[in-house]
Design a protein around this motif. Structure first.
Motif, PDB file in Angstrom:
ATOM      1  N   HIS A 276      42.387 -77.856  16.428  1.00 50.11           N
ATOM      2  CA  HIS A 276      42.137 -76.560  17.061  1.00 50.11           C
ATOM      3  C   HIS A 276      40.640 -76.360  17.272  1.00 50.11           C
ATOM      4  N   LEU A 277      40.294 -75.735  18.388  1.00 49.92           N
ATOM      5  CA  LEU A 277      38.880 -75.512  18.709  1.00 49.92           C
ATOM      6  C   LEU A 277      38.184 -74.729  17.599  1.00 49.92           C
ATOM      7  N   HIS A 278      38.847 -73.710  17.081  1.00 48.12           N
ATOM      8  CA  HIS A 278      38.219 -72.863  16.072  1.00 48.12           C
ATOM      9  C   HIS A 278      37.842 -73.657  14.819  1.00 48.12           C
ATOM     10  N   ALA A 279      38.582 -74.709  14.496  1.00 58.22           N
ATOM     11  CA  ALA A 279      38.273 -75.520  13.321  1.00 58.22           C
ATOM     12  C   ALA A 279      36.897 -76.157  13.427  1.00 58.22           C
ATOM     13  N   MET A 280      36.421 -76.336  14.655  1.00 59.06           N
ATOM     14  CA  MET A 280      35.102 -76.928  14.870  1.00 59.06           C
ATOM     15  C   MET A 280      34.035 -75.880  15.164  1.00 59.06           C
ATOM     16  N   THR A 281      34.371 -74.896  15.988  1.00 62.05           N
ATOM     17  CA  THR A 281      33.346 -73.924  16.393  1.00 62.05           C
ATOM     18  C   THR A 281      32.930 -72.988  15.268  1.00 62.05           C
ATOM     19  N   ARG A 282      33.756 -72.829  14.250  1.00 62.23           N
ATOM     20  CA  ARG A 282      33.359 -71.945  13.155  1.00 62.23           C
ATOM     21  C   ARG A 282      32.106 -72.453  12.448  1.00 62.23           C
ATOM     22  N   HIS A 283      31.825 -73.741  12.592  1.00 67.07           N
ATOM     23  CA  HIS A 283      30.662 -74.314  11.920  1.00 67.07           C
ATOM     24  C   HIS A 283      29.367 -74.153  12.716  1.00 67.07           C
ATOM     25  N   ILE A 284      29.452 -73.758  13.972  1.00 67.67           N
ATOM     26  CA  ILE A 284      28.243 -73.726  14.796  1.00 67.67           C
ATOM     27  C   ILE A 284      27.734 -72.307  15.027  1.00 67.67           C
ATOM     28  N   LEU A 285      28.349 -71.325  14.396  1.00 71.09           N
ATOM     29  CA  LEU A 285      28.006 -69.929  14.682  1.00 71.09           C
ATOM     30  C   LEU A 285      26.562 -69.601  14.337  1.00 71.09           C
ATOM     31  N   GLY A 286      25.980 -70.278  13.355  1.00 67.51           N
ATOM     32  CA  GLY A 286      24.609 -69.974  12.955  1.00 67.51           C
ATOM     33  C   GLY A 286      23.546 -70.758  13.680  1.00 67.51           C
ATOM     34  N   LEU A 287      23.920 -71.601  14.639  1.00 65.63           N
ATOM     35  CA  LEU A 287      22.961 -72.504  15.273  1.00 65.63           C
ATOM     36  C   LEU A 287      21.808 -71.762  15.938  1.00 65.63           C
ATOM     37  N   PHE A 288      22.101 -70.645  16.598  1.00 68.79           N
ATOM     38  CA  PHE A 288      21.071 -69.937  17.373  1.00 68.79           C
ATOM     39  C   PHE A 288      20.483 -68.753  16.608  1.00 68.79           C
ATOM     40  N   GLN A 289      20.634 -68.743  15.300  1.00 67.02           N
ATOM     41  CA  GLN A 289      20.104 -67.632  14.520  1.00 67.02           C
ATOM     42  C   GLN A 289      18.633 -67.412  14.832  1.00 67.02           C
ATOM     43  N   GLY A 290      18.285 -66.165  15.130  1.00 70.27           N
ATOM     44  CA  GLY A 290      16.907 -65.833  15.457  1.00 70.27           C
ATOM     45  C   GLY A 290      16.573 -65.898  16.931  1.00 70.27           C
ATOM     46  N   CYS A 291      17.475 -66.421  17.766  1.00 71.72           N
ATOM     47  CA  CYS A 291      17.230 -66.518  19.198  1.00 71.72           C
ATOM     48  C   CYS A 291      17.793 -65.295  19.930  1.00 71.72           C
ATOM     49  N   PRO A 292      17.138 -64.848  20.994  1.00 68.50           N
ATOM     50  CA  PRO A 292      17.716 -63.775  21.806  1.00 68.50           C
ATOM     51  C   PRO A 292      19.084 -64.205  22.352  1.00 68.50           C
ATOM     52  N   GLY A 293      20.092 -63.395  22.101  1.00 67.75           N
ATOM     53  CA  GLY A 293      21.441 -63.710  22.554  1.00 67.75           C
ATOM     54  C   GLY A 293      22.308 -64.338  21.484  1.00 67.75           C
ATOM     55  N   ALA A 294      21.764 -64.538  20.286  1.00 67.29           N
ATOM     56  CA  ALA A 294      22.540 -65.194  19.222  1.00 67.29           C
ATOM     57  C   ALA A 294      23.780 -64.396  18.859  1.00 67.29           C
ATOM     58  N   ARG A 295      23.659 -63.078  18.842  1.00 69.27           N
ATOM     59  CA  ARG A 295      24.814 -62.255  18.482  1.00 69.27           C
ATOM     60  C   ARG A 295      25.918 -62.396  19.536  1.00 69.27           C
ATOM     61  N   ALA A 296      25.516 -62.432  20.796  1.00 73.06           N
ATOM     62  CA  ALA A 296      26.498 -62.608  21.872  1.00 73.06           C
ATOM     63  C   ALA A 296      27.162 -63.973  21.785  1.00 73.06           C
ATOM     64  N   PHE A 297      26.399 -64.996  21.413  1.00 69.72           N
ATOM     65  CA  PHE A 297      26.936 -66.345  21.215  1.00 69.72           C
ATOM     66  C   PHE A 297      28.026 -66.333  20.147  1.00 69.72           C
ATOM     67  N   ARG A 298      27.713 -65.721  19.021  1.00 69.10           N
ATOM     68  CA  ARG A 298      28.689 -65.675  17.934  1.00 69.10           C
ATOM     69  C   ARG A 298      29.935 -64.887  18.332  1.00 69.10           C
ATOM     70  N   ARG A 299      29.716 -63.775  18.988  1.00 67.88           N
ATOM     71  CA  ARG A 299      30.851 -62.935  19.368  1.00 67.88           C
ATOM     72  C   ARG A 299      31.759 -63.659  20.351  1.00 67.88           C
ATOM     73  N   HIS A 300      31.176 -64.316  21.344  1.00 63.63           N
ATOM     74  CA  HIS A 300      31.993 -64.993  22.355  1.00 63.63           C
ATOM     75  C   HIS A 300      32.850 -66.084  21.710  1.00 63.63           C
ATOM     76  N   ILE A 301      32.251 -66.855  20.814  1.00 64.02           N
ATOM     77  CA  ILE A 301      33.016 -67.918  20.155  1.00 64.02           C
ATOM     78  C   ILE A 301      34.083 -67.332  19.238  1.00 64.02           C
ATOM     79  N   SER A 302      33.711 -66.336  18.461  1.00 65.02           N
ATOM     80  CA  SER A 302      34.655 -65.753  17.505  1.00 65.02           C
ATOM     81  C   SER A 302      35.858 -65.141  18.198  1.00 65.02           C
ATOM     82  N   GLU A 303      35.645 -64.565  19.380  1.00 62.83           N
ATOM     83  CA  GLU A 303      36.735 -63.914  20.102  1.00 62.83           C
ATOM     84  C   GLU A 303      37.586 -64.890  20.893  1.00 62.83           C
TER      85      GLU A 303
END
Length: 334
Positions: A276-303
């Motif tokens: 399942h995609l989520h089994a892999m993407t859950r590990h990348i949520l913190g990759l852009f921490q500190g970058c503009p748009g990081a929250r949107a990145f996390r939200r899009h993947i999580s949803e």
């Protein structure tokens, strides 16, 4: 065999986190730090689906298998199986404080039985050629750490263990949850530094609450290596400078977007195998921490990643929402 350098920086074994997908992802950020599996019990190795539990991508090297158990013969057999799968090191868990490990007489409760741990180490070393290491706490419950930690170190050293990884907190098996055990007991870094001074011939790796590579440098003045835990999972980009700073490898540091593009072929292969995609993407949520748009990145993947039929477009669409700094390095909070 692993070298000293391979252990200078490592990423801790973390249940539900450091699975094979996470380790492959982390390896795209840093080539050299030693990566650890989640703890796998001897019963699971001996009787479970070994391919699922122990299989990993060759790109993950150097990678160590952490075992949980307290029966020497079973640990010896499980270690041999792990070596057969190609792991570079076999590590014995003497630090996990969960109810599950207490009921099974392994993990942190073994701090009370250093000579049993030594027997386990001996049984494992007889069966494998790769290094056998131990990861422990500084003590449990009412133990005096200044007595418990050296006793454990001496016992496993006499059994032939050359490397001890120390989480510099006590584990309270009564009164604290596993989550609280990661934060509530105070850290005692000086005790671990002192252990290295008292046992200069033993490789001592320090773990617990270390959040940056600068902090790692400070510890390396006293010990042989530093193991990063939650900081490396929640903000994996802290590893981006590890190759240059600790391994004399000046290869160009990829951008975060480069890492995403390198991860996508792996994701496509795994999707084709039924992962399942989520089994892999859950590990990348913190990759852009500190970058503009990081929250949107996390939200899009999580949803979107958990949805049926979700594919790599979810990752690409999420990455398109982030603006990465030119230097590739950001330290300010989003």
């Amino acid at each position: 065999m692993l070298t000293y350098k391979a252990k200078t920086i490592s990423v801790a074994p973390m249940m539900d986190w450091t699975d094979r997908h996470d380790r492959f992802f982390l390896r795209l950020i840093a080539r050299h730090p030693l990566l650890y599996t989640e703890m796998v019990t001897t019963a699971a190795v001996l009787h479970g689906d070994r391919a699922r539990l122990l299989g990993f991508d060759p790109a993950e090297h150097p990678v160590a298998l952490q075992l949980g158990g307290s029966e020497p013969a079973e640990l010896g057999e499980a270690a041999a199986i792990g070596e057969g799968f190609g792991y570079d090191e076999i590590n014995l868990n003497v630090g996990c404080p969960s109810d599950r490990v207490q009921s099974g007489r392994f993990g942190a409760c073994l701090m009370r039985e250093p000579y049993l741990v030594a027997r386990c180490v001996e049984a494992m070393r007889v069966r494998v050629a790769v290094p056998v290491t131990v990861k422990c706490r500084i003590g449990v419950d009412d133990q005096e750490p200044r007595e418990a930690l050296p006793a454990m170190a001496r016992a496993v050293r006499e059994a032939g263990c050359e490397t001890l990884i120390v989480h510099a907190r006590k584990a309270w098996l009564e009164g604290l949850s596993p989550k609280e055990n990661r934060d509530v007991p105070p850290l005692d870094y000086p005790l671990v530094h002192e252990l290295k001074r008292d046992m200069p011939g033993m490789e001592i790796i320090i773990n617990g609450g270390i959040a940056t590579l600068d902090e790692a440098v400070a510890h390396l003045a006293h010990v042989d290596g530093v193991m990063l835990g939650r900081a490396a999972y929640q903000n994996p980009w802290i590893l981006a400078e590890a190759d240059r700073r600790f391994y004399d490898d000046d290869h160009p540091v990829p951008t975060r977007h480069d890492v995403i593009e390198s991860f996508i072929p792996y994701v496509e292969r795994e999707l084709a195998r039924g992962t399942h995609l989520h089994a892999m993407t859950r590990h990348i949520l913190g990759l852009f921490q500190g970058c503009p748009g990081a929250r949107a990145f996390r939200r899009h993947i999580s949803e979107n990643a958990p949805r049926a039929g979700a594919g790599v477009e979810v990752i690409r669409d999420a990455a398109a929402l982030v603006r990465e700094p030119v230097s590739g390095i950001l330290t300010a909070a989003e």
